[in-house]
Design a protein around this motif. Sequence first.
Motif, short mmCIF file in Angstrom:
data_model
loop_
_atom_site.label_atom_id
_atom_site.label_comp_id
_atom_site.label_asym_id
_atom_site.label_seq_id
_atom_site.Cartn_x
_atom_site.Cartn_y
_atom_site.Cartn_z
N VAL A 32 7.58 -1.69 39.84
CA VAL A 32 8.11 -0.37 39.46
C VAL A 32 7.19 0.74 39.97
CG1 VAL A 32 8.63 1.15 37.51
CG2 VAL A 32 9.47 -1.19 37.52
N PRO A 33 5.87 0.68 39.74
CA PRO A 33 5.01 1.74 40.28
C PRO A 33 4.99 1.75 41.81
CG PRO A 33 3.79 0.40 38.70
CD PRO A 33 5.12 -0.22 38.87
N VAL A 34 5.16 0.58 42.43
CA VAL A 34 5.21 0.52 43.90
C VAL A 34 6.44 1.26 44.39
CG1 VAL A 34 5.45 -1.04 45.88
CG2 VAL A 34 3.92 -1.65 44.01
N GLY A 35 7.57 1.07 43.74
CA GLY A 35 8.80 1.78 44.12
C GLY A 35 8.68 3.28 43.92
N ILE A 36 8.06 3.68 42.82
CA ILE A 36 7.87 5.11 42.55
C ILE A 36 6.93 5.72 43.59
CG2 ILE A 36 6.91 6.76 40.91
CD1 ILE A 36 7.94 4.92 38.68
N ALA A 37 5.83 5.01 43.90
CA ALA A 37 4.89 5.53 44.90
C ALA A 37 5.55 5.61 46.27
CB ALA A 37 3.66 4.63 44.95
N GLY A 38 6.34 4.62 46.63
CA GLY A 38 7.04 4.66 47.91
C GLY A 38 8.03 5.80 47.99
N LEU A 39 8.75 6.02 46.90
CA LEU A 39 9.70 7.14 46.86
C LEU A 39 8.97 8.46 47.05
CD1 LEU A 39 12.55 8.25 46.28
CD2 LEU A 39 11.91 8.29 43.88
N ILE A 40 7.85 8.63 46.37
CA ILE A 40 7.07 9.86 46.51
C ILE A 40 6.54 10.01 47.93
CG2 ILE A 40 4.95 11.01 45.76
CD1 ILE A 40 5.56 9.89 42.96
N ALA A 41 6.11 8.90 48.53
CA ALA A 41 5.60 8.94 49.91
C ALA A 41 6.70 9.33 50.89
CB ALA A 41 5.01 7.59 50.29
N VAL A 42 7.89 8.76 50.73
CA VAL A 42 9.00 9.09 51.64
C VAL A 42 9.41 10.55 51.46
CG1 VAL A 42 11.43 8.61 52.14
CG2 VAL A 42 9.84 6.72 51.87
N VAL A 43 9.45 11.02 50.24
CA VAL A 43 9.80 12.42 50.00
C VAL A 43 8.74 13.35 50.60
CG1 VAL A 43 10.07 14.17 48.19
CG2 VAL A 43 11.24 11.99 47.99
N GLY A 71 16.05 2.87 50.71
CA GLY A 71 15.64 1.58 51.26
C GLY A 71 14.33 1.11 50.67
N PHE A 72 13.38 2.00 50.53
CA PHE A 72 12.10 1.63 49.95
C PHE A 72 12.25 1.20 48.50
CE2 PHE A 72 7.86 1.84 48.40
CZ PHE A 72 7.08 1.48 49.49
N VAL A 73 13.01 1.94 47.73
CA VAL A 73 13.18 1.61 46.32
C VAL A 73 13.95 0.29 46.16
CG1 VAL A 73 14.29 2.35 44.17
CG2 VAL A 73 12.97 3.97 45.52
N VAL A 74 14.99 0.09 46.95
CA VAL A 74 15.74 -1.17 46.88
C VAL A 74 14.85 -2.34 47.31
CG1 VAL A 74 17.66 -2.45 47.91
CG2 VAL A 74 18.01 -0.13 47.09
N GLY A 75 14.02 -2.14 48.32
CA GLY A 75 13.09 -3.18 48.74
C GLY A 75 12.09 -3.52 47.65
N ALA A 76 11.57 -2.51 46.98
CA ALA A 76 10.63 -2.75 45.88
C ALA A 76 11.32 -3.46 44.72
CB ALA A 76 10.02 -1.44 45.41
N MET A 77 12.56 -3.09 44.43
CA MET A 77 13.30 -3.77 43.38
C MET A 77 13.57 -5.23 43.73
SD MET A 77 16.00 -0.79 42.27
CE MET A 77 17.07 -1.93 41.45
N THR A 78 13.90 -5.49 44.99
CA THR A 78 14.13 -6.86 45.43
C THR A 78 12.87 -7.69 45.32
OG1 THR A 78 15.83 -6.07 46.96
CG2 THR A 78 14.93 -8.26 47.37
N CYS A 79 11.75 -7.13 45.74
CA CYS A 79 10.47 -7.84 45.60
C CYS A 79 10.16 -8.10 44.13
CB CYS A 79 9.35 -7.05 46.25
SG CYS A 79 9.44 -6.99 48.04
N GLY A 80 10.46 -7.14 43.27
CA GLY A 80 10.22 -7.32 41.84
C GLY A 80 11.08 -8.42 41.25
N VAL A 81 12.34 -8.47 41.65
CA VAL A 81 13.22 -9.53 41.17
C VAL A 81 12.75 -10.89 41.66
CG1 VAL A 81 15.56 -10.48 41.38
CG2 VAL A 81 15.24 -8.07 40.84
N LEU A 82 12.37 -10.97 42.93
CA LEU A 82 11.86 -12.23 43.46
C LEU A 82 10.58 -12.66 42.75
CD1 LEU A 82 12.52 -11.72 47.27
CD2 LEU A 82 13.77 -13.19 45.69
#
Length: 100
Positions: A32-43, A71-82
Motif C-alpha cells: 500500500v505505501p509503495v503504491g501511494i509513493a509511486g502515485l506521488i512520484a508519477v504525479v 498502471g503503477f497503482v495496479v502493479g503495486a496492488m497486483t504485487c500485494g495480492v501475490l
Amino acid sequence: MSSSQESVLSSYETDDSQASKLMKKSKESPFVPVGIAGLIAVVGYGLYRLKHRGDTKMSVHLIHMRVGAQGFVVGAMTCGVLYSMYREYLAKPNEQKKDD
C-alpha cells in the motif's frame, strides 16, 4: 439519544488517527505505501514534464500521466495480492509442517 444509538455512534468514533490507520494498513499490506509513493512520484513527474512538454497537447499529456499513475497503482496492488497469496498458501503450510 437512546443507549442503542449511543453504542452505535461510539463504535464509529475511534481514537485512531489517519497516520495510525496508514501504519496499521501498511503492516497488513506492505505494498500500500509503495503504491501511494509511486502515485506521488508519477504525479510529481507529470507536473515537472507539464512545463517541458513541448508541442504535445495538454489532453494527451494528462491521459499519459493518468495511465502511468493507474498502471503503477495496479502493479503495486497486483504485487500485494501475490505477496499475500504467497504468505497464505505457501508460507503457512511450511510453518504447519514445522509444528508437527
